[in-house]
Design an enzyme around this catalytic site. Sequence first.
Site, PDB file in Angstrom:
ATOM      1  N   THR A  98       0.841  -1.188   0.000  1.00 57.59           N
ATOM      2  CA  THR A  98       0.000   0.000   0.000  1.00 57.59           C
ATOM      3  C   THR A  98       0.881   1.244   0.000  1.00 57.59           C
ATOM      4  O   THR A  98       2.059   1.177   0.377  1.00 57.59           O
ATOM      5  CB  THR A  98      -0.909   0.034   1.236  1.00 57.59           C
ATOM      6  OG1 THR A  98      -0.085   0.098   2.419  1.00 57.59           O
ATOM      7  CG2 THR A  98      -1.784  -1.207   1.306  1.00 57.59           C
ATOM      8  N   GLU A 132      -5.675  -3.949  -2.007  1.00 56.13           N
ATOM      9  CA  GLU A 132      -6.213  -5.182  -1.428  1.00 56.13           C
ATOM     10  C   GLU A 132      -7.234  -5.876  -2.324  1.00 56.13           C
ATOM     11  O   GLU A 132      -7.640  -7.009  -2.028  1.00 56.13           O
ATOM     12  CB  GLU A 132      -6.864  -4.873  -0.072  1.00 56.13           C
ATOM     13  CG  GLU A 132      -5.886  -4.420   0.996  1.00 56.13           C
ATOM     14  CD  GLU A 132      -5.633  -2.916   1.026  1.00 56.13           C
ATOM     15  OE1 GLU A 132      -5.201  -2.397   2.062  1.00 56.13           O
ATOM     16  OE2 GLU A 132      -5.874  -2.248  -0.018  1.00 56.13           O
ATOM     17  N   LYS A 136     -17.091  15.517  10.127  1.00 53.07           N
ATOM     18  CA  LYS A 136     -18.216  15.306  11.034  1.00 53.07           C
ATOM     19  C   LYS A 136     -18.524  16.620  11.727  1.00 53.07           C
ATOM     20  O   LYS A 136     -17.823  17.046  12.647  1.00 53.07           O
ATOM     21  CB  LYS A 136     -17.902  14.221  12.055  1.00 53.07           C
ATOM     22  CG  LYS A 136     -19.139  13.751  12.809  1.00 53.07           C
ATOM     23  CD  LYS A 136     -18.892  12.455  13.564  1.00 53.07           C
ATOM     24  CE  LYS A 136     -20.187  11.936  14.174  1.00 53.07           C
ATOM     25  NZ  LYS A 136     -19.982  10.672  14.898  1.00 53.07           N
ATOM     26  N   TRP A 176     -22.460  13.894   8.972  1.00 50.94           N
ATOM     27  CA  TRP A 176     -21.354  13.669   8.045  1.00 50.94           C
ATOM     28  C   TRP A 176     -21.466  14.576   6.827  1.00 50.94           C
ATOM     29  O   TRP A 176     -22.544  14.750   6.248  1.00 50.94           O
ATOM     30  CB  TRP A 176     -21.341  12.220   7.582  1.00 50.94           C
ATOM     31  CG  TRP A 176     -20.744  11.266   8.588  1.00 50.94           C
ATOM     32  CD1 TRP A 176     -20.106  11.587   9.751  1.00 50.94           C
ATOM     33  CD2 TRP A 176     -20.758   9.840   8.507  1.00 50.94           C
ATOM     34  NE1 TRP A 176     -19.699  10.451  10.391  1.00 50.94           N
ATOM     35  CE2 TRP A 176     -20.081   9.358   9.666  1.00 50.94           C
ATOM     36  CE3 TRP A 176     -21.247   8.923   7.599  1.00 50.94           C
ATOM     37  CZ2 TRP A 176     -19.900   7.997   9.910  1.00 50.94           C
ATOM     38  CZ3 TRP A 176     -21.064   7.567   7.833  1.00 50.94           C
ATOM     39  CH2 TRP A 176     -20.400   7.112   8.985  1.00 50.94           C
TER      40      TRP A 176
END
Length: 540
Positions: A181, A326, A435, A440
Amino acid sequence: MMNTQLTVFSLLERAERYFPKKHVVSRTHSGIRRLSYAEIGKRTRRLSSALEKLGVKRGDRVGTLAWNDHRHLEAYFAIPGMGAVLHTINIRLSLEHLTYIIQNAEDKVLLIDEGLVTLIEKIKDDIPSVKAFVILTDRNQLPETTLEPAYHYETLVSEGNENYEYPTDIDENESAGMCYTSATTGNPKGVLYTHRSIVLHSMTVGLADTLALSESDVAMPVVPMFHVNAWGLPFSAAWFGTTQVLPGPHFTPKVLAELIDNERVTITAGVPTIWLGLLNELESGNYDTQSLRAIVCGGSAAPKGLIRKYEEKYNIPFIHAYGMTETSPVATVSRLKSYQQDLSYEEKLEIRSKQGLLVPGLEAKIVNHQGEVKWDGKEMGELLLRGPWIADSYYKEPEKTAEAVKEGWLHTGDIATIDEEGTIKLVDRTKDLVKSGGEWISSVDLENALMAHEAVFEAAVIAVPHPRWQERPVAAVVLKEDAKDKVTKDDLLDFLAPQFANWWLPDDVIFMEELPKTSVGKFLKRELRDQLQDRSVELR
């Protein structure tokens, strides 16, 4: 049914047998080189033979630090073909991270592009696992280097056995490839790909409702071959007999435009920053892009304005896709269903600007603290995935594995919605959501809206601490050259106002010359937050 094994080298064997005349067009440091799949096959066997002489055995990791060219493509098949593991190394990582992943993977041999030799020379004393350095170069002789022992790639290939026989007892569940990654926080995490996962993923890339890659295509992967296997395109293209155009080192938007024009590229893939740059080049130059049937965009969401410009002005279809290291990486592709073709362009654009439908072979669900979200396109939750090319662990990282893989599902860390048609839309990373007052706010939605403004070149939205609302959004914007000093904060906020509730609007707009990016072209919000950490916002 016959229990035959799915192995990586079988993909190139098919190209050798059925498409020996088809070509790989490779741009190198010294120019364009054209090789047939028959030639690529012979060179690949020679490379495997040479690596074996250097001591590479089954299960050993062989690292590559290379651009998108024919030599890297040969390594894609030579290394897993002999039962070793192809470790494609991100050349844009810090020296600290490069050292870490080479040692973590325990690479035995490194294949290094001549332009990247000095990079490895700086860390050569810190990577004792490496026993040989192979320099990929167009020169007839080995470039001067302090790496030892160092070998000349073309000499090794010329001395190798073009009739090298690959082992026939490789199990499809053995490791074939490895990527790390890009590590926006902490050390990079290693993901192992099996022969089976690569073959099944390659097949999916050819499905009509995914990328529809076929023999008749001319594919140009702009996404680096060191980044999640160039999204699997080199593997699939070889298997299907697709002509490949590999843009090589230090390409520019001009180089890409010329390759599309000269080589009649039909499909290309990369991140939004690539397509922003190419669009600017097309606007200023005179190129024939009629051959292009698709631009595939992933890595982050492309703004609607970018999609619209390509499609309406240049008649180039723009395909959104989603994945991650992934997921090998293709997990969703944005395609219209047959009965959606009659919708207005604006309605179709709204659908196609999302990440799309789950590709066949995978399962997904989106969950929040209340369970699975409604298919209403509004309720948000974390995207979970599972399937035969989804990682079930991180290399040597049991604790990080336990955090990410739970009850057989990969927790992606991406916040998404899903509508009644099953179309997935990413609204943010869990760590990038704003937030505010318990609600959100999607930084991605705000970014895409800002980049639809004709004066905006790039935009990123981050959360900053706020004494009343906990967090508030702040936008960092790069204006186009001809718009600098002509567009104000209020102009952009007025542009956003009709599109969002008032409490979604950024509390500030900060104009910058450049936005920090990760090694693969994504906005590096962690660094942006560090740069703007002392920025205060007014109470709203």
